[in-house]
Write a protein that holds these residues in place. Structure first.
Motif, PDB file in Angstrom:
ATOM      1  N   UNK A 267       0.851  -1.188   0.000  1.00  0.00           N
ATOM      2  CA  UNK A 267       0.000   0.000   0.000  1.00  0.00           C
ATOM      3  C   UNK A 267       0.886   1.237   0.000  1.00  0.00           C
ATOM      4  N   UNK A 268       1.443   1.517  -1.191  1.00  0.00           N
ATOM      5  CA  UNK A 268       2.413   2.594  -1.381  1.00  0.00           C
ATOM      6  C   UNK A 268       2.028   3.362  -2.641  1.00  0.00           C
ATOM      7  N   UNK A 269       2.022   4.694  -2.561  1.00  0.00           N
ATOM      8  CA  UNK A 269       1.632   5.522  -3.709  1.00  0.00           C
ATOM      9  C   UNK A 269       2.508   6.769  -3.766  1.00  0.00           C
ATOM     10  N   UNK A 270       3.021   7.090  -4.946  1.00  0.00           N
ATOM     11  CA  UNK A 270       3.800   8.327  -5.120  1.00  0.00           C
ATOM     12  C   UNK A 270       2.907   9.550  -4.936  1.00  0.00           C
ATOM     13  N   UNK A 271       3.480  10.593  -4.361  1.00  0.00           N
ATOM     14  CA  UNK A 271       2.770  11.870  -4.204  1.00  0.00           C
ATOM     15  C   UNK A 271       3.272  12.886  -5.222  1.00  0.00           C
ATOM     16  N   UNK A 272       4.571  12.860  -5.516  1.00  0.00           N
ATOM     17  CA  UNK A 272       5.122  13.770  -6.524  1.00  0.00           C
ATOM     18  C   UNK A 272       6.306  13.085  -7.209  1.00  0.00           C
ATOM     19  N   UNK A 273       7.032  13.836  -8.037  1.00  0.00           N
ATOM     20  CA  UNK A 273       8.172  13.290  -8.768  1.00  0.00           C
ATOM     21  C   UNK A 273       9.483  13.447  -8.011  1.00  0.00           C
ATOM     22  N   UNK A 274       9.423  13.972  -6.798  1.00  0.00           N
ATOM     23  CA  UNK A 274      10.638  14.279  -6.051  1.00  0.00           C
ATOM     24  C   UNK A 274      10.904  13.312  -4.906  1.00  0.00           C
ATOM     25  N   UNK A 275      10.332  12.111  -4.989  1.00  0.00           N
ATOM     26  CA  UNK A 275      10.620  11.091  -3.991  1.00  0.00           C
ATOM     27  C   UNK A 275       9.655  11.040  -2.832  1.00  0.00           C
ATOM     28  N   UNK A 276       8.651  11.914  -2.819  1.00  0.00           N
ATOM     29  CA  UNK A 276       7.667  11.888  -1.735  1.00  0.00           C
ATOM     30  C   UNK A 276       6.602  10.838  -2.046  1.00  0.00           C
ATOM     31  N   UNK A 277       6.284   9.993  -1.061  1.00  0.00           N
ATOM     32  CA  UNK A 277       5.274   8.965  -1.275  1.00  0.00           C
ATOM     33  C   UNK A 277       4.480   8.724   0.003  1.00  0.00           C
ATOM     34  N   UNK A 278       3.372   8.041  -0.167  1.00  0.00           N
ATOM     35  CA  UNK A 278       2.428   7.759   0.908  1.00  0.00           C
ATOM     36  C   UNK A 278       2.433   6.258   1.167  1.00  0.00           C
ATOM     37  N   UNK A 279       2.402   5.864   2.428  1.00  0.00           N
ATOM     38  CA  UNK A 279       2.411   4.444   2.776  1.00  0.00           C
ATOM     39  C   UNK A 279       1.440   4.213   3.931  1.00  0.00           C
ATOM     40  N   UNK A 280       0.606   3.192   3.825  1.00  0.00           N
ATOM     41  CA  UNK A 280      -0.361   2.863   4.869  1.00  0.00           C
ATOM     42  C   UNK A 280       0.060   1.571   5.563  1.00  0.00           C
ATOM     43  N   UNK A 281       0.060   1.602   6.915  1.00  0.00           N
ATOM     44  CA  UNK A 281       0.488   0.450   7.694  1.00  0.00           C
ATOM     45  C   UNK A 281      -0.433   0.259   8.891  1.00  0.00           C
ATOM     46  N   UNK A 282      -0.889  -0.953   9.098  1.00  0.00           N
ATOM     47  CA  UNK A 282      -1.738  -1.260  10.246  1.00  0.00           C
ATOM     48  C   UNK A 282      -1.021  -0.907  11.547  1.00  0.00           C
ATOM     49  N   UNK A 283      -1.741  -0.276  12.474  1.00  0.00           N
ATOM     50  CA  UNK A 283      -1.127   0.209  13.717  1.00  0.00           C
ATOM     51  C   UNK A 283      -0.635  -0.925  14.610  1.00  0.00           C
ATOM     52  N   UNK A 284      -1.115  -2.153  14.386  1.00  0.00           N
ATOM     53  CA  UNK A 284      -0.721  -3.287  15.218  1.00  0.00           C
ATOM     54  C   UNK A 284       0.493  -4.041  14.686  1.00  0.00           C
ATOM     55  N   UNK A 285       1.030  -3.596  13.558  1.00  0.00           N
ATOM     56  CA  UNK A 285       2.188  -4.275  12.989  1.00  0.00           C
ATOM     57  C   UNK A 285       3.401  -4.117  13.906  1.00  0.00           C
TER      58      UNK A 285
END
Length: 209
Positions: A50-68
């Motif tokens: 669950x990873x998605x780029x936000x821009x072309x400069x290396x910024x990205x979004x990642x979702x992780x379960x809080x219990x991991x």
């Protein structure tokens, strides 16, 4: 990008130029996240997609379960590495995702070889942390992304992490025409995307690249 030989061997590595860092995540590849919390003396690897780029400069979004278990380590160590596996590693990816690092040392259990990010010290002992920064990578993967968490939010039991790629390295045979993260010929194992229900797809270039 900058090219070099790994450890005096025949395999070549490309350091991805700063303006192209996001391209390694454009296709949303399945990743293996490696992290070590030196305060706790614990390390772990988890499967994440669950990873998605936000821009072309290396910024990205990642979702992780809080219990991991990995999240517990990331609270002290904001830096981590994303490793990109390929076809032939599906069983390992599923095994890593199917158990918790809270109870299993996955590196010993599954004999996972590690190295410094970018394969910079390939001859390091496989059971030791090879990087002085606390970062380490999986030797058998084809891309390493050194990342840091810049901002955190919480929603519906998940940590929403805004992250930045600091450095990225790709095996030369996966860096096509100096600009695209894709196998350069059909005989090279493609990397993975996740379809759900323990099923993977494979990423390869079209005939019209």
């Amino acid at each position: 990008g900058e090219e070099r030989k790994e450890g005096g061997g025949s395999k070549e590595v490309v350091k991805v130029p700063q303006q192209q860092l996001s391209r390694v995540l454009y296709t949303n590849p399945v990743c293996l996240l490696t992290v070590e919390d030196e305060k706790l003396g614990r390390r772990n690897v988890m499967t994440i997609s669950w990873i998605t780029c936000i821009n072309n400069n290396g910024l990205f979004f990642m979702s992780m379960n809080k219990n991991r278990h990995t999240w517990k380590l990331l609270q002290n160590q904001k830096h981590f590495v994303l490793n990109v596996p390929v076809s032939g590693m599906e069983e390992l990816v599923l095994k890593i995702g199917g158990c918790s690092g809270a109870t299993v040392d996955k590196f010993q259990e599954f004999s996972i070889p590690i190295c410094s990010p970018g394969w910079k010290e390939e001859n390091q002992p496989k059971n030791k942390k090879p990087d002085s920064t606390g970062l380490f990578a999986i030797e058998s993967c084809v891309a390493h992304l050194e990342c840091k968490i810049e901002r955190e939010e919480k929603m519906e039991g998940h940590n929403l992490l805004y992250c930045r790629i600091v450095n990225a390295w790709v095996k030369k045979e996966y860096w096509c025409k100096g600009r695209t993260f894709i196998p350069t010929n059909p005989n090279i194992p493609p990397y993975l995307t996740f379809l759900g229900s323990q099923t993977f797809g494979y990423v390869c270039a079209s005939d019209h690249q």
